[in-house]
Write an enzyme that holds these catalytic residues in place. Structure first.
Site, short mmCIF file in Angstrom:
data_model
loop_
_atom_site.label_atom_id
_atom_site.label_comp_id
_atom_site.label_asym_id
_atom_site.label_seq_id
_atom_site.Cartn_x
_atom_site.Cartn_y
_atom_site.Cartn_z
N GLU A 1 -10.18 -6.97 2.58
CA GLU A 1 -9.31 -7.96 1.90
C GLU A 1 -9.42 -9.29 2.99
O GLU A 1 -9.21 -9.20 3.85
CB GLU A 1 -7.81 -7.42 1.73
CG GLU A 1 -6.69 -8.56 1.26
CD GLU A 1 -5.28 -8.32 1.42
OE1 GLU A 1 -4.87 -8.09 0.53
OE2 GLU A 1 -4.75 -8.47 2.53
N LYS B 1 1.95 3.67 2.94
CA LYS B 1 1.41 3.09 1.73
C LYS B 1 1.05 4.33 0.76
O LYS B 1 1.40 4.13 -0.30
CB LYS B 1 0.23 2.16 1.90
CG LYS B 1 0.05 1.07 0.88
CD LYS B 1 -0.53 -0.15 1.34
CE LYS B 1 -0.28 -1.22 0.01
NZ LYS B 1 -0.85 -2.59 0.63
N HIS C 1 -6.25 -14.63 -1.80
CA HIS C 1 -6.80 -13.30 -1.35
C HIS C 1 -7.81 -12.86 -2.23
O HIS C 1 -7.99 -13.09 -3.55
CB HIS C 1 -5.65 -12.37 -1.74
CG HIS C 1 -4.27 -12.42 -1.00
ND1 HIS C 1 -3.12 -11.44 -1.06
CD2 HIS C 1 -3.67 -13.45 -0.11
CE1 HIS C 1 -2.41 -12.11 -0.42
NE2 HIS C 1 -2.77 -13.25 0.33
N SER D 1 0.86 3.03 8.97
CA SER D 1 1.01 1.90 7.73
C SER D 1 0.40 2.39 6.62
O SER D 1 0.59 2.27 5.39
CB SER D 1 0.37 0.64 7.71
OG SER D 1 1.16 0.21 9.08
N LYS E 1 3.76 -17.40 -5.28
CA LYS E 1 4.97 -16.66 -5.46
C LYS E 1 6.07 -17.30 -5.58
O LYS E 1 6.31 -18.32 -5.09
CB LYS E 1 4.76 -15.38 -4.24
CG LYS E 1 3.85 -14.47 -4.31
CD LYS E 1 4.04 -13.44 -3.44
CE LYS E 1 2.86 -12.36 -3.60
NZ LYS E 1 3.13 -10.95 -3.08
N ARG F 1 2.20 7.16 0.93
CA ARG F 1 3.53 7.76 0.55
C ARG F 1 4.14 6.98 -0.80
O ARG F 1 4.67 7.37 -1.70
CB ARG F 1 4.42 7.85 1.55
CG ARG F 1 4.21 9.09 2.52
CD ARG F 1 5.50 9.63 3.13
NE ARG F 1 5.16 10.59 4.11
CZ ARG F 1 5.36 10.48 5.53
NH1 ARG F 1 5.76 9.36 5.95
NH2 ARG F 1 5.08 11.38 6.08
N LYS G 1 -20.52 -13.21 8.51
CA LYS G 1 -20.96 -13.91 7.30
C LYS G 1 -20.02 -15.34 7.15
O LYS G 1 -20.54 -16.44 7.32
CB LYS G 1 -20.58 -13.22 5.89
CG LYS G 1 -21.85 -12.27 5.59
CD LYS G 1 -21.16 -11.61 4.40
CE LYS G 1 -22.15 -10.40 4.09
NZ LYS G 1 -23.41 -10.91 3.40
P1 0O2 Z 1 1.11 -6.55 5.90
O1 0O2 Z 1 2.06 -5.95 6.97
O2 0O2 Z 1 0.60 -8.03 6.23
O3 0O2 Z 1 -0.41 -5.84 5.75
P2 0O2 Z 1 -1.42 -4.12 -2.42
O4 0O2 Z 1 -1.41 -4.50 -1.02
O5 0O2 Z 1 -2.46 -4.72 -3.50
O6 0O2 Z 1 -0.69 -3.03 -2.75
P3 0O2 Z 1 0.30 -6.39 -3.42
O7 0O2 Z 1 1.43 -6.81 -3.02
O8 0O2 Z 1 -0.20 -6.45 -4.83
O9 0O2 Z 1 0.00 -5.26 -2.69
O10 0O2 Z 1 -0.98 -7.49 -2.71
P4 0O2 Z 1 -0.92 -8.90 -2.42
O11 0O2 Z 1 -0.07 -9.68 -3.19
O12 0O2 Z 1 -2.32 -9.40 -2.46
O13 0O2 Z 1 -0.38 -8.87 -0.78
C1 0O2 Z 1 -1.12 -8.38 0.12
C2 0O2 Z 1 -0.68 -9.06 1.46
O14 0O2 Z 1 -0.44 -10.49 1.08
C3 0O2 Z 1 0.42 -8.47 2.20
O15 0O2 Z 1 0.26 -7.26 2.81
C4 0O2 Z 1 0.78 -9.78 3.20
O16 0O2 Z 1 -0.07 -9.70 4.10
C5 0O2 Z 1 0.54 -11.00 2.17
N1 0O2 Z 1 1.78 -11.29 1.32
C6 0O2 Z 1 1.71 -11.07 -0.01
N2 0O2 Z 1 2.95 -11.74 -0.41
C7 0O2 Z 1 3.43 -12.17 0.94
C8 0O2 Z 1 4.75 -12.67 0.95
O17 0O2 Z 1 5.76 -13.18 -0.01
N3 0O2 Z 1 4.95 -13.28 2.12
C9 0O2 Z 1 4.23 -13.12 3.28
N4 0O2 Z 1 4.66 -13.67 4.21
N5 0O2 Z 1 3.06 -12.38 3.38
C10 0O2 Z 1 2.69 -11.83 1.97
P5 0O2 Z 1 1.11 -6.23 3.19
O18 0O2 Z 1 0.61 -4.91 3.07
O19 0O2 Z 1 2.43 -6.37 2.21
O20 0O2 Z 1 1.80 -6.68 4.45
#
Ligand code: 0O2
Length: 222
Positions: free
Chosen positions: A164, A78, A145, A74, A137, A80, A45
Site C-alpha cells: 500500500e 484485522k 492510496h 494488528s 473523506k 478477526r 523505485k
Molecule cells: P493504520 O494504523 O494507519 O494502519 P482496508 O485497510 O482496505 O481494510 P479501508 O479503510 O478501506 O480499509 O482502507 P483505506 O480507506 O485505504 O485506509 C487505509 C489507511 O489509510 C488507514 O489504515 C490509515 O492509515 C489511512 N486512513 C484512512 N482514513 C483515514 C482517516 O480518516 N484519518 C487518518 N488519520 N488516516 C486514515 P488503518 O489500518 O486504518 O490504520
C-alpha cells in the site's frame, strides 16, 4: 521496522517448546520477509524517480518516505475483524496493507506525477486506487492510496507482493497524524465531535494552503 524475526525471538524466549513455536512461525516469518522485500523494491523505485526528477527539474518531488510492516498484533486484529481464519493464504489474499509506504510530498501536483510514474512501470500492477485528495473523506482526510503488486525475485521463485503506497503533502500528513490521535482517544474525550469539527475546518484551511503554495511555486518556476 518491526520484523517477524523480532517476534519469534520473544516467543521463543517465553516458550517451553521453542522448536515447535519456530516450526509453526516459519511460514509467517517467510511471508513477512516477502513483504519486507517488496517494501525495499518500491522504496528503491521511488528513490530512483526522486533522484532523476531532482536532476532534471532541480527539485525533489518528495520530501520523505516512510516504510512500515504491519505489526503481527494488528494483523491478528484485522483478520478477526474480517472474521477470517488465521491462515497464511487468508492473510495474503485479504490484507492489502501489511507492507505500507508513506510518501510525503511538498505539493499536490507532485503526488500525481510520482504516482503516475510509479504506476506505469512495466513490472508494477496497480490493484486499486483510492483518491482521497480529489474525493476527501467526510472528516477531511486527504491522501492518495495505491495498492500495487511488485515482483520480488527470490533464489528459486518470483513472487508478486502487495504494497500500500500512501501519497500525501506535508500539510496532509500533519493533519492526519492529529486525526489519528482523535481516533484512538475518542472514547476518553468529553467533546470528540467539537474536535472533529475543528479538525474538519483545519482540513479545509490546509487544502486551500496546499494549492496556494503550489500556485506560488509554479509562478516562481515560470
Ligand atoms: P493504520 O494504523 O494507519 O494502519 P482496508 O485497510 O482496505 O481494510 P479501508 O479503510 O478501506 O480499509 O482502507 P483505506 O480507506 O485505504 O485506509 C487505509 C489507511 O489509510 C488507514 O489504515 C490509515 O492509515 C489511512 N486512513 C484512512 N482514513 C483515514 C482517516 O480518516 N484519518 C487518518 N488519520 N488516516 C486514515 P488503518 O489500518 O486504518 O490504520
Amino acid at each position: 521496522m518491526d520484523t517477524a524475526t523480532d517476534i519469534s525471538v520473544e516467543l521463543l524466549m517465553n516458550s517451553e517448546n521453542p522448536e515447535e513455536v519456530l516450526r509453526n512461525m516459519q511460514p509467517f516469518i517467510n511471508l513477512m520477509m516477502y513483504y519486507e522485500c517488496a517494501l525495499m523494491e518500491i522504496e528503491t523505485k521511488l528513490k530512483v524517480l526522486n533522484t532523476e526528477f531532482a536532476l532534471r527539474n532541480n527539485r525533489n518531488p518528495f520530501e520523505s518516505i516512510k516504510c512500515r510492516l504491519k505489526k503481527p498484533i494488528s494483523i491478528v486484529e484485522k483478520m478477526r475483524k474480517k472474521k477470517l481464519d488465521m491462515t497464511i493464504d487468508n492473510i495474503e489474499n485479504n490484507l492489502t496493507d501489511i507492507a505500507g509506504i508513506r510518501v510525503i510530498c511538498s505539493f499536490p501536483e507532485d503526488i500525481y506525477i510520482l504516482s503516475e510514474l510509479l504506476s506505469k512501470q512495466d513490472d508494477i500492477n496497480v490493484v486499486c486506487v483510492k483518491d482521497y485528495i480529489r474525493n476527501p473523506k467526510p472528516n477531511g482526510y486527504r491522501s492518495l492510496h495505491l495498492i500495487v503488486e511488485v515482483p520480488i525475485f527470490l533464489s528459486d521463485e518470483k513472487r508478486y507482493m502487495k504494497v500500500e503506497v500512501q501519497f500525501r503533502t506535508i500539510a496532509m500528513d500533519f493533519w492526519a497524524s492529529l486525526d489519528h490521535k482523535l481516533k484512538y482517544k475518542k472514547d476518553n474525550l468529553k467533546h470528540p465531535e467539537i474536535i472533529a469539527q475543528e479538525l474538519k475546518k483545519c482540513a479545509d484551511t490546509i487544502t486551500a494552503m496546499d494549492y496556494k503554495m503550489q500556485e506560488i511555486r509554479n509562478m516562481l518556476e515560470e
